[in-house]
Design a protein around this motif. Structure first.
Motif, PDB file in Angstrom:
ATOM      1  N   ILE A 145       0.966  -1.186   0.088  1.00  0.00           N
ATOM      2  CA  ILE A 145       0.027   0.043  -0.094  1.00  0.00           C
ATOM      3  C   ILE A 145       0.962   1.270  -0.090  1.00  0.00           C
ATOM      4  CG2 ILE A 145      -1.675   1.259   1.378  1.00  0.00           C
ATOM      5  CD1 ILE A 145      -2.701  -1.156   2.683  1.00  0.00           C
ATOM      6  N   VAL A 146       0.566   2.144  -0.909  1.00  0.00           N
ATOM      7  CA  VAL A 146       1.248   3.544  -0.808  1.00  0.00           C
ATOM      8  C   VAL A 146       0.203   4.487  -0.434  1.00  0.00           C
ATOM      9  CG1 VAL A 146       2.495   5.269  -2.313  1.00  0.00           C
ATOM     10  CG2 VAL A 146       2.669   2.764  -2.698  1.00  0.00           C
ATOM     11  N   LEU A 147       0.396   5.283   0.760  1.00  0.00           N
ATOM     12  CA  LEU A 147      -0.286   6.417   0.996  1.00  0.00           C
ATOM     13  C   LEU A 147       0.166   7.628   0.716  1.00  0.00           C
ATOM     14  CD1 LEU A 147      -1.034   5.199   4.819  1.00  0.00           C
ATOM     15  CD2 LEU A 147      -2.125   4.916   2.763  1.00  0.00           C
ATOM     16  N   VAL A 148      -0.752   8.458   0.011  1.00  0.00           N
ATOM     17  CA  VAL A 148      -0.204   9.761  -0.448  1.00  0.00           C
ATOM     18  C   VAL A 148      -1.153  11.111   0.275  1.00  0.00           C
ATOM     19  CG1 VAL A 148      -0.096  11.190  -2.545  1.00  0.00           C
ATOM     20  CG2 VAL A 148       0.043   8.598  -2.749  1.00  0.00           C
ATOM     21  N   GLY A 149      -0.437  12.059   0.759  1.00  0.00           N
ATOM     22  CA  GLY A 149      -1.085  12.996   1.320  1.00  0.00           C
ATOM     23  C   GLY A 149      -0.351  14.223   1.764  1.00  0.00           C
ATOM     24  N   VAL A 150      -0.959  15.398   2.123  1.00  0.00           N
ATOM     25  CA  VAL A 150      -0.223  16.548   2.788  1.00  0.00           C
ATOM     26  C   VAL A 150       0.220  16.383   4.280  1.00  0.00           C
ATOM     27  CG1 VAL A 150      -1.455  18.245   1.118  1.00  0.00           C
ATOM     28  CG2 VAL A 150      -2.150  17.778   3.410  1.00  0.00           C
ATOM     29  N   SER A 151       0.885  16.996   4.699  1.00  0.00           N
ATOM     30  CA  SER A 151       1.517  16.930   6.056  1.00  0.00           C
ATOM     31  C   SER A 151       0.459  17.042   7.012  1.00  0.00           C
ATOM     32  CB  SER A 151       2.732  17.793   6.213  1.00  0.00           C
ATOM     33  OG  SER A 151       2.889  17.909   7.739  1.00  0.00           O
ATOM     34  N   ARG A 152       0.225  15.941   7.776  1.00  0.00           N
ATOM     35  CA  ARG A 152      -0.750  15.940   9.103  1.00  0.00           C
ATOM     36  C   ARG A 152      -2.050  15.232   8.602  1.00  0.00           C
ATOM     37  NH1 ARG A 152       2.852  15.688  12.728  1.00  0.00           N
ATOM     38  NH2 ARG A 152       1.252  15.497  13.973  1.00  0.00           N
ATOM     39  N   THR A 153      -1.795  14.287   7.658  1.00  0.00           N
ATOM     40  CA  THR A 153      -3.147  13.595   7.281  1.00  0.00           C
ATOM     41  C   THR A 153      -2.904  12.087   7.959  1.00  0.00           C
ATOM     42  OG1 THR A 153      -2.067  13.229   5.136  1.00  0.00           O
ATOM     43  CG2 THR A 153      -3.702  15.048   5.210  1.00  0.00           C
ATOM     44  N   SER A 154      -2.301  11.996   9.046  1.00  0.00           N
ATOM     45  CA  SER A 154      -2.031  10.710   9.579  1.00  0.00           C
ATOM     46  C   SER A 154      -1.468   9.457   8.607  1.00  0.00           C
ATOM     47  CB  SER A 154      -3.490  10.181  10.097  1.00  0.00           C
ATOM     48  OG  SER A 154      -4.041  11.110  10.969  1.00  0.00           O
ATOM     49  N   LYS A 155      -0.659   9.886   7.998  1.00  0.00           N
ATOM     50  CA  LYS A 155       0.231   8.862   6.957  1.00  0.00           C
ATOM     51  C   LYS A 155       0.898   7.863   7.820  1.00  0.00           C
ATOM     52  CE  LYS A 155       2.276  11.849   4.228  1.00  0.00           C
ATOM     53  NZ  LYS A 155       1.691  12.958   4.955  1.00  0.00           N
ATOM     54  N   THR A 156       1.872   8.575   8.902  1.00  0.00           N
ATOM     55  CA  THR A 156       2.582   7.755   9.608  1.00  0.00           C
ATOM     56  C   THR A 156       1.829   6.866  10.395  1.00  0.00           C
ATOM     57  OG1 THR A 156       4.643   9.014   9.400  1.00  0.00           O
ATOM     58  CG2 THR A 156       4.537   7.523  11.450  1.00  0.00           C
ATOM     59  N   PRO A 157       1.052   7.337  11.338  1.00  0.00           N
ATOM     60  CA  PRO A 157       0.185   6.230  12.368  1.00  0.00           C
ATOM     61  C   PRO A 157      -0.862   5.364  11.388  1.00  0.00           C
ATOM     62  CG  PRO A 157      -0.617   8.579  12.245  1.00  0.00           C
ATOM     63  CD  PRO A 157       0.628   8.447  11.671  1.00  0.00           C
ATOM     64  N   LEU A 158      -1.061   5.625  10.246  1.00  0.00           N
ATOM     65  CA  LEU A 158      -1.609   4.607   9.373  1.00  0.00           C
ATOM     66  C   LEU A 158      -1.020   3.604   8.749  1.00  0.00           C
ATOM     67  CD1 LEU A 158      -4.337   6.879   7.274  1.00  0.00           C
ATOM     68  CD2 LEU A 158      -4.829   4.785   8.437  1.00  0.00           C
ATOM     69  N   SER A 159       0.319   4.088   8.756  1.00  0.00           N
ATOM     70  CA  SER A 159       1.270   3.155   8.093  1.00  0.00           C
ATOM     71  C   SER A 159       1.588   1.980   9.092  1.00  0.00           C
ATOM     72  CB  SER A 159       2.573   3.720   7.704  1.00  0.00           C
ATOM     73  OG  SER A 159       2.328   4.595   6.506  1.00  0.00           O
ATOM     74  N   GLN A 160       1.800   2.369  10.396  1.00  0.00           N
ATOM     75  CA  GLN A 160       2.024   1.581  11.357  1.00  0.00           C
ATOM     76  C   GLN A 160       0.952   0.612  11.754  1.00  0.00           C
ATOM     77  OE1 GLN A 160       4.958   0.988  13.166  1.00  0.00           O
ATOM     78  NE2 GLN A 160       6.016   2.671  11.706  1.00  0.00           N
ATOM     79  N   TYR A 161      -0.386   1.163  11.960  1.00  0.00           N
ATOM     80  CA  TYR A 161      -1.438   0.445  11.990  1.00  0.00           C
ATOM     81  C   TYR A 161      -1.683  -0.578  11.174  1.00  0.00           C
ATOM     82  CZ  TYR A 161      -6.315  -0.492  13.573  1.00  0.00           C
ATOM     83  OH  TYR A 161      -7.526  -1.287  13.768  1.00  0.00           O
ATOM     84  N   LEU A 162      -1.387  -0.376   9.772  1.00  0.00           N
ATOM     85  CA  LEU A 162      -1.542  -1.232   8.681  1.00  0.00           C
ATOM     86  C   LEU A 162      -0.636  -2.398   8.859  1.00  0.00           C
ATOM     87  CD1 LEU A 162      -2.757   1.239   5.970  1.00  0.00           C
ATOM     88  CD2 LEU A 162      -4.109  -0.749   6.808  1.00  0.00           C
ATOM     89  N   ALA A 163       0.628  -2.007   9.258  1.00  0.00           N
ATOM     90  CA  ALA A 163       1.681  -2.937   9.417  1.00  0.00           C
ATOM     91  C   ALA A 163       1.231  -4.033  10.654  1.00  0.00           C
ATOM     92  CB  ALA A 163       3.074  -2.135  10.025  1.00  0.00           C
ATOM     93  N   LEU A 164       0.632  -3.472  11.515  1.00  0.00           N
ATOM     94  CA  LEU A 164      -0.012  -4.359  12.592  1.00  0.00           C
ATOM     95  C   LEU A 164      -0.929  -5.556  11.641  1.00  0.00           C
ATOM     96  CD1 LEU A 164      -0.376  -2.145  15.491  1.00  0.00           C
ATOM     97  CD2 LEU A 164       1.445  -3.645  15.040  1.00  0.00           C
ATOM     98  N   LYS A 165      -1.244  -5.206  10.720  1.00  0.00           N
ATOM     99  CA  LYS A 165      -2.312  -6.141   9.770  1.00  0.00           C
ATOM    100  C   LYS A 165      -1.490  -6.795   8.871  1.00  0.00           C
ATOM    101  CE  LYS A 165      -5.917  -4.614  12.276  1.00  0.00           C
ATOM    102  NZ  LYS A 165      -6.618  -5.513  13.011  1.00  0.00           N
ATOM    103  N   ARG A 166      -0.197  -6.613   8.887  1.00  0.00           N
ATOM    104  CA  ARG A 166       0.835  -7.169   7.798  1.00  0.00           C
ATOM    105  C   ARG A 166       0.917  -6.864   6.596  1.00  0.00           C
ATOM    106  NH1 ARG A 166      -0.555 -12.206   6.870  1.00  0.00           N
ATOM    107  NH2 ARG A 166      -2.711 -12.212   7.620  1.00  0.00           N
TER     108      ARG A 166
END
Length: 272
Positions: A145-166
């Motif tokens: 998955i590749v997340l695209v967005g401006v700063s402060r749109t939760s890209k990093t926490p989303l990346s970590q949460y999705l990583a927990l789902k492998r």
């Protein structure tokens, strides 16, 4: 004294039985011990073979067998032949089942399956950290998955949460002054998720962020005109990629992540 010979028998790789055997051996000064490992034993004929070998050289058997009929067979045959056989997990399984009124799966190799799932999660988390905030564009081509967005749109926490789902996730910040990496336009559009947000919400988030850092909340980073400029540029990039766009304005990270997972399941993009 005759050197002990121990037959380690398992319907999986036999690591558990061998580790228990070595732990027991370590408690004796007699260190010279032969361990013969027989993994993936799934037929009664295989058990007969091991029993025969143990009988010929006076060895003992240590085993981990998930199926109760296999455990019963080797115990009964060993008793008839006058051999010592030690069941590593059978008694514990029976106690668990009785005490907690549970039914065991009776499937070989479940520990290894759990370990593989764990390591997949760790790998995904490490991936998310390595390819966070567009720091290495090569990750874009390797990501699930590749997340695209401006700063402060939760890209990093989303990346970590999705990583927990492998899911292996790379995220790419969008800034008007910087051309997005070429790799972003080389991946299939269905792998990309754009994250949009209302200007007002983003303004509030950025102002709070600046305050938390002890900076002036009137900086251009939180200026509404600047924010609108960034969001317009984001819309242009998302349109060029032709990716799915999710509005994260009033969504928790978990809610957005579930929408992303649903999108990938719908497009057969699940990770196993």
């Amino acid at each position: 004294m005759t050197e002990p010979i121990i037959y380690v028998v398992s319907d999986s790789v036999g690591e558990t039985a061998e580790l228990v055997t070595k732990a027991a051996i370590s408690q004796f000064s007699q260190k010279a011990t032969t361990i013969k490992r027989y993994p993936y034993v799934e037929e009664f004929s295989h058990l007969d073979e091991v029993l025969s070998l143990a009988g010929m050289d006076g060895g003992m058997i240590v085993f981990t067998l998930a199926k109760p009929e296999m455990r019963a067979y080797i115990n009964e045959r060993a008793k008839l032949l006058g051999l010592d056989a030690f069941d590593v997990i059978g008694p514990l399984l029976d106690t668990f089942a009785s005490k907690y009124e549970l039914s065991p799966l009776n499937e070989p190799g479940t520990v290894r399956k759990l370990d593989e799932d764990y390591f997949k999660k760790i790998e995904a988390i490490e991936f998310a950290v390595k390819y966070d905030d567009g720091r290495d564009p090569r990750g874009i081509l390797r990501a699930d998955i590749v997340l695209v967005g401006v700063s402060r749109t939760s890209k990093t926490p989303l990346s970590q949460y999705l990583a927990l789902k492998r899911f292996k996730v790379a995220n790419v910040p969008v800034v008007p002054e910087v051309d997005p990496p070429e790799e972003l336009f080389q991946v299939p559009p269905e792998k990309c998720i754009g994250l949009k947000i209302s200007p007002e919400k983003l303004n509030t988030i950025r102002r709070e962020r600046l305050k938390a850092l002890g900076l002036n909340d009137q900086a251009s980073y939180a200026n509404i005109e600047r924010i609108n400029q960034e969001l317009t540029f984001f819309e242009k990039i998302a349109g060029k990629i032709n990716c799915q766009v999710i509005d994260v304005t009033n969504k928790a990270v978990e809610e957005t992540a579930n929408l992303i997972i649903h999108h990938f399941q719908k497009n057969e993009g699940t990770v196993n």
